[in-house]
Design a protein around this motif. Structure first.
Motif, PDB file in Angstrom:
ATOM      1  N   UNK A  98       0.842  -1.192   0.000  1.00 48.57           N
ATOM      2  CA  UNK A  98       0.000   0.000   0.000  1.00 48.57           C
ATOM      3  C   UNK A  98       0.875   1.239   0.000  1.00 48.57           C
ATOM      4  N   UNK A  99       0.319   2.334  -0.517  1.00 51.21           N
ATOM      5  CA  UNK A  99       0.991   3.631  -0.439  1.00 51.21           C
ATOM      6  C   UNK A  99      -0.069   4.723  -0.454  1.00 51.21           C
ATOM      7  N   UNK A 100       0.281   5.859   0.125  1.00 51.49           N
ATOM      8  CA  UNK A 100      -0.636   6.998   0.188  1.00 51.49           C
ATOM      9  C   UNK A 100      -0.185   8.026  -0.836  1.00 51.49           C
ATOM     10  N   UNK A 101      -1.143   8.446  -1.695  1.00 48.84           N
ATOM     11  CA  UNK A 101      -0.898   9.511  -2.676  1.00 48.84           C
ATOM     12  C   UNK A 101      -1.935  10.597  -2.456  1.00 48.84           C
ATOM     13  N   UNK A 102      -1.537  11.658  -1.802  1.00 51.02           N
ATOM     14  CA  UNK A 102      -2.490  12.739  -1.506  1.00 51.02           C
ATOM     15  C   UNK A 102      -3.530  12.262  -0.515  1.00 51.02           C
ATOM     16  N   UNK A 103      -4.811  12.278  -0.932  1.00 50.06           N
ATOM     17  CA  UNK A 103      -5.875  11.783  -0.050  1.00 50.06           C
ATOM     18  C   UNK A 103      -6.435  10.451  -0.545  1.00 50.06           C
ATOM     19  N   UNK A 104      -5.576   9.656  -1.188  1.00 49.15           N
ATOM     20  CA  UNK A 104      -5.970   8.344  -1.708  1.00 49.15           C
ATOM     21  C   UNK A 104      -4.956   7.300  -1.246  1.00 49.15           C
ATOM     22  N   UNK A 105      -5.472   6.141  -0.805  1.00 47.98           N
ATOM     23  CA  UNK A 105      -4.602   5.009  -0.488  1.00 47.98           C
ATOM     24  C   UNK A 105      -4.647   4.076  -1.688  1.00 47.98           C
ATOM     25  N   UNK A 106      -3.483   3.779  -2.261  1.00 50.32           N
ATOM     26  CA  UNK A 106      -3.402   2.879  -3.409  1.00 50.32           C
ATOM     27  C   UNK A 106      -2.923   1.529  -2.894  1.00 50.32           C
ATOM     28  N   UNK A 117      -8.481   3.807  -2.649  1.00 49.20           N
ATOM     29  CA  UNK A 117      -9.467   4.080  -1.601  1.00 49.20           C
ATOM     30  C   UNK A 117      -9.344   5.547  -1.198  1.00 49.20           C
ATOM     31  N   UNK A 118     -10.437   6.307  -1.358  1.00 49.17           N
ATOM     32  CA  UNK A 118     -10.459   7.729  -1.028  1.00 49.17           C
ATOM     33  C   UNK A 118     -10.573   7.897   0.486  1.00 49.17           C
ATOM     34  N   UNK A 119      -9.653   8.631   1.083  1.00 52.52           N
ATOM     35  CA  UNK A 119      -9.638   8.843   2.530  1.00 52.52           C
ATOM     36  C   UNK A 119     -10.652   9.926   2.880  1.00 52.52           C
ATOM     37  N   UNK A 120     -11.606   9.648   3.788  1.00 52.19           N
ATOM     38  CA  UNK A 120     -12.585  10.672   4.173  1.00 52.19           C
ATOM     39  C   UNK A 120     -11.944  11.812   4.966  1.00 52.19           C
ATOM     40  N   UNK A 148     -12.376  -0.885   8.629  1.00 53.11           N
ATOM     41  CA  UNK A 148     -13.162  -2.044   8.190  1.00 53.11           C
ATOM     42  C   UNK A 148     -13.338  -2.061   6.671  1.00 53.11           C
ATOM     43  N   UNK A 149     -13.513  -0.875   6.068  1.00 50.79           N
ATOM     44  CA  UNK A 149     -13.653  -0.816   4.612  1.00 50.79           C
ATOM     45  C   UNK A 149     -12.358  -1.196   3.909  1.00 50.79           C
ATOM     46  N   UNK A 150     -11.225  -0.735   4.433  1.00 48.09           N
ATOM     47  CA  UNK A 150      -9.940  -1.114   3.837  1.00 48.09           C
ATOM     48  C   UNK A 150      -9.721  -2.612   3.996  1.00 48.09           C
ATOM     49  N   UNK A 151     -10.036  -3.158   5.164  1.00 50.40           N
ATOM     50  CA  UNK A 151      -9.867  -4.591   5.416  1.00 50.40           C
ATOM     51  C   UNK A 151     -10.749  -5.420   4.492  1.00 50.40           C
ATOM     52  N   UNK A 152     -11.955  -4.927   4.204  1.00 49.93           N
ATOM     53  CA  UNK A 152     -12.896  -5.692   3.379  1.00 49.93           C
ATOM     54  C   UNK A 152     -12.470  -5.774   1.909  1.00 49.93           C
ATOM     55  N   UNK A 153     -11.487  -4.971   1.495  1.00 48.72           N
ATOM     56  CA  UNK A 153     -11.018  -5.037   0.112  1.00 48.72           C
ATOM     57  C   UNK A 153     -10.331  -6.375  -0.179  1.00 48.72           C
ATOM     58  N   UNK A 154      -9.687  -6.957   0.828  1.00 50.87           N
ATOM     59  CA  UNK A 154      -9.054  -8.268   0.677  1.00 50.87           C
ATOM     60  C   UNK A 154      -8.964  -8.924   2.063  1.00 50.87           C
ATOM     61  N   UNK A 155     -10.066  -9.534   2.560  1.00 54.74           N
ATOM     62  CA  UNK A 155     -10.020 -10.175   3.876  1.00 54.74           C
ATOM     63  C   UNK A 155      -9.034 -11.347   3.880  1.00 54.74           C
ATOM     64  N   UNK A 156      -8.549 -11.685   5.050  1.00 49.57           N
ATOM     65  CA  UNK A 156      -7.558 -12.753   5.172  1.00 49.57           C
ATOM     66  C   UNK A 156      -8.204 -14.094   4.841  1.00 49.57           C
ATOM     67  N   UNK A 157      -7.509 -14.871   3.993  1.00 49.37           N
ATOM     68  CA  UNK A 157      -8.011 -16.212   3.696  1.00 49.37           C
ATOM     69  C   UNK A 157      -7.306 -17.201   4.632  1.00 49.37           C
ATOM     70  N   UNK A 158      -7.987 -18.286   5.027  1.00 50.26           N
ATOM     71  CA  UNK A 158      -7.474 -19.138   6.106  1.00 50.26           C
ATOM     72  C   UNK A 158      -6.382 -20.127   5.707  1.00 50.26           C
ATOM     73  N   UNK A 159      -6.084 -20.312   4.427  1.00 49.64           N
ATOM     74  CA  UNK A 159      -5.126 -21.336   4.029  1.00 49.64           C
ATOM     75  C   UNK A 159      -3.688 -20.827   4.045  1.00 49.64           C
ATOM     76  N   UNK A 160      -3.427 -19.692   3.422  1.00 49.91           N
ATOM     77  CA  UNK A 160      -2.072 -19.140   3.416  1.00 49.91           C
ATOM     78  C   UNK A 160      -1.949 -17.890   4.275  1.00 49.91           C
ATOM     79  N   UNK A 161      -3.083 -17.342   4.713  1.00 54.41           N
ATOM     80  CA  UNK A 161      -3.058 -16.145   5.551  1.00 54.41           C
ATOM     81  C   UNK A 161      -2.841 -14.862   4.779  1.00 54.41           C
TER      82      UNK A 161
END
Length: 181
Positions: A98-106, A117-120, A148-161
């Motif tokens: 991840x990286x932050x560019x202005x008010x957006x997390x890429x 993801x646009x930062x409020x 929670x919204x950032x986490x929901x973009x790619x939740x942890x899968x249980x096989x490889x973590x």
């Protein structure tokens, strides 16, 4: 009597709590910012001598349920403007970053395109070591929602973590295929 509701909210040095009982509004000012909230007519908010108290007007079920709720919301507002809130997310996976560019997390999370993801407003997001996202702000609910919204973009899968998880979250790992006969 509500166990949470009867506890007073101690107002620290440098924080001001103003109650407008006609408009049923509480405003909290502190070194980190200003928060305000409207409250229901079933409860009454009073400020005296460095302490804020929430009292209910009657003993109906609705008034009892709002008693502890509004006490805790005011406590969170006081803590937010004096100390602030923070959630830490960890990214795990090869090529995930991840990286932050202005008010957006890429976020590069293994999809064909990076996710933006646009930062409020009112939230600060910092990225450390490309895999550690720190979400902070004065509003506890908004900090939790953004995390929670950032986490929901790619939740942890249980096989490889692989995925995004909270710093203190435990992921139950599963064994893969049994494989050989």
């Amino acid at each position: 009597m509500s166990r949470l509701g009867r506890l007073p909210v101690v107002i620290p040095q440098g924080v001001q709590v103003q109650v407008d009982s006609e408009e049923r509004r509480v405003e909290v000012k502190g070194p980190k910012g200003v928060l305000s909230m409207e409250y229901r007519p079933e409860v009454e908010v009073k400020v005296e001598e460095g302490v804020c108290r929430v009292e209910r007007k009657n003993d109906t079920k609705k008034a009892r349920s709002f008693h502890g709720l509004y006490r805790q919301l005011i406590h969170n507002m006081v803590k937010g403007v004096s100390e602030g809130f923070e959630k830490v997310l960890l990214i795990n996976g090869i090529g995930y970053r991840a990286e932050v560019r202005g008010n957006v997390v890429v976020l590069s999370l293994g999809f064909s395109m990076p996710i933006e993801y646009l930062i409020p407003e009112g939230i600060t997001v910092t990225v450390e070591e490309n895999t550690r996202i720190r979400v902070s702000g004065i509003d506890k609910a908004l900090v939790g929602k953004v995390a929670a919204e950032i986490r929901s973009l790619r939740p942890v899968e249980p096989y490889k973590g692989k995925g995004i998880r909270y710093e203190n979250e435990m992921v139950r790992r599963k064994v893969g295929k049994a494989g050989v006969k």
